[in-house]
Design a protein around this motif. Structure first.
Motif, mmCIF file in Angstrom:
data_model
loop_
_atom_site.group_PDB
_atom_site.id
_atom_site.type_symbol
_atom_site.label_atom_id
_atom_site.label_comp_id
_atom_site.label_asym_id
_atom_site.label_seq_id
_atom_site.Cartn_x
_atom_site.Cartn_y
_atom_site.Cartn_z
ATOM 1 N N VAL A 198 -23.783 16.494 -17.461
ATOM 2 C CA VAL A 198 -23.811 17.859 -17.975
ATOM 3 C C VAL A 198 -25.235 18.187 -18.400
ATOM 4 C CG1 VAL A 198 -22.884 19.456 -19.701
ATOM 5 C CG2 VAL A 198 -21.443 17.636 -18.802
ATOM 6 N N TYR A 199 -25.722 19.317 -17.924
ATOM 7 C CA TYR A 199 -27.073 19.755 -18.272
ATOM 8 C C TYR A 199 -26.960 21.057 -19.064
ATOM 9 C CZ TYR A 199 -27.823 16.497 -14.446
ATOM 10 O OH TYR A 199 -27.797 15.383 -13.644
ATOM 11 N N ALA A 206 -22.035 22.205 -24.942
ATOM 12 C CA ALA A 206 -20.877 21.661 -24.217
ATOM 13 C C ALA A 206 -19.919 20.943 -25.161
ATOM 14 C CB ALA A 206 -21.350 20.716 -23.125
ATOM 15 N N PHE A 207 -19.833 21.403 -26.426
ATOM 16 C CA PHE A 207 -19.048 20.627 -27.392
ATOM 17 C C PHE A 207 -17.544 20.669 -27.131
ATOM 18 C CE2 PHE A 207 -18.527 24.726 -29.429
ATOM 19 C CZ PHE A 207 -17.346 24.625 -30.145
ATOM 20 N N LEU A 208 -17.062 21.589 -26.286
ATOM 21 C CA LEU A 208 -15.637 21.621 -25.945
ATOM 22 C C LEU A 208 -15.340 20.960 -24.600
ATOM 23 C CD1 LEU A 208 -14.609 25.221 -27.092
ATOM 24 C CD2 LEU A 208 -14.100 23.050 -28.207
ATOM 25 N N ASP A 209 -16.334 20.319 -24.021
ATOM 26 C CA ASP A 209 -16.145 19.667 -22.728
ATOM 27 C C ASP A 209 -15.157 18.508 -22.873
ATOM 28 O OD1 ASP A 209 -16.347 18.269 -20.347
ATOM 29 O OD2 ASP A 209 -18.494 18.651 -20.137
ATOM 30 N N PRO A 210 -14.004 18.561 -22.173
ATOM 31 C CA PRO A 210 -12.992 17.501 -22.319
ATOM 32 C C PRO A 210 -13.373 16.201 -21.636
ATOM 33 C CG PRO A 210 -12.316 19.039 -20.623
ATOM 34 C CD PRO A 210 -13.570 19.613 -21.229
#
Length: 326
Positions: A198-199, A206-210
């Motif tokens: 993830v960039y 991106a704190f909600l990226d599962p």
């Protein structure tokens, strides 16, 4: 030069053969003409059917007509299903229905009939604010919320803005809380040997990226967002219900629990037990219910979902949706 070909002119057998061939050809041409006529007929019939279906389900048509609204009536607005943008119970649809109902000179009262598990706090807030504004502009026209099977979370948020709330003894009422759910796939990715790349520009973008491990500080931040929304929800309910809440400091009243209509009456979450027809007849005093609900046609819903459905469902699956009142 070769002689030109001519049909045989002598012999009864040859003449009969040509006559038979001519009849066969004429019959074939006639059959083709009949087939074309039937084809045109069925195409026309299909066109008429489709045109009729479009006209039948068009939300712009008012089949109740002016005659139904020529006398005193109670305006009915349905709130069914999820309260969310682009859904039937969206703020745009409900607010439009409310304005039309209040602006009708023959409307003696408005019934908001609710059967919904809740949904977006933003959409619910828009409707709540509009109800209070319209009540201020039309003080002589009362608005009553009637909960049927379910009036939970965002749906109760809306109901709390009404002059009074009615429910059935077995209705489910309340669920004053906020939720945001998703999935975590980090363990599965480790077992499969998949790297997540993830960039971003921004430390917490991106704190909600599962697909990434949850960080403690980001979890605390997200919890604060939910608690802030919950406090807003509670404040709106208290403002709408006022002293009718029997015990505003009840430890479980705003915990997210759901109550039966009978229990909700004891807690002051509803004012009385009854149906929409009862309210129209005995409270408003105008038993004729006129439906002001804005309804989308099946064609409109199909067009919207065709364009946005896949993206929306993917975001829900990945846990990227915002908070929901549930």
């Amino acid at each position: 030069m070769a002689d030109e070909w001519k049909a045989p002119e002598d012999g009864n057998g040859d003449t009969k053969s040509w006559q038979l061939l001519e009849k066969v050809l004429l019959a074939s041409v006639q059959e083709q003409r009949r087939a074309r006529r039937w084809g045109i007929f069925f195409k026309l019939l299909t066109f008429i059917y489709l045109f009729g279906a479009i006209a039948l389900f068009s939300p712009r048509l008012d089949f109740q007509g002016a005659a139904a609204r020529s006398g005193a009536h109670t305006a009915l607005i349905e709130v069914n299903g999820m309260i969310a943008d682009k859904e039937q119970a969206s703020a745009d649809n409900i607010v439009t229905s409310l304005r039309k109902a209040f602006e009708d000179s023959n409307t003696k009262g408005v019934v908001l009939r609710i059967n919904s598990p809740g949904g977006s706090p933003v959409q619910s807030g828009y409707i709540y604010d509009e109800i209070r504004r319209l009540r201020g502009e039309h003080p002589d026209t009362k608005l009553y919320a009637v909960i049927t099977d379910l009036g939970a979370s965002g749906a109760y948020y809306i109901a709390s803005a009404a002059d009074a709330i009615y429910a059935d003894k077995a209705s489910l009422v309340g669920s004053i809380g906020v939720t945001a759910a998703g999935f975590g796939f980090v363990g599965a990715m480790d077992k499969l040997g998949v790297d997540r790349r993830v960039y971003t520009s921004g430390e917490h973008k991106a704190f909600l990226d599962p697909f990434q491990p949850a960080k403690e500080e980001e979890t605390r931040f997200w919890q604060e967002v939910l608690e802030t929304t919950h406090r807003q929800f509670i404040a709106s309910v208290k403002k709408g219900r006022g002293e009718r809440l029997k015990d505003a400091e009840h430890p479980e009243l705003f915990s997210g629990l759901v109550w039966s209509g009978e229990q909700a009456l004891q807690l002051g979450l509803v004012d009385a037990l009854g149906s929409a027809s009862l309210v129209a007849r005995d409270v408003v005093g105008a038993k004729d219910l006129v439906d002001f609900t804005v309804r989308e046609s099946p064609f409109d819903r199909f067009a919207k979902r065709l364009g946005a459905g896949v993206a929306e469902q993917l975001s829900l699956w990945m846990g990227l949706q915002g908070p929901a009142l549930r």
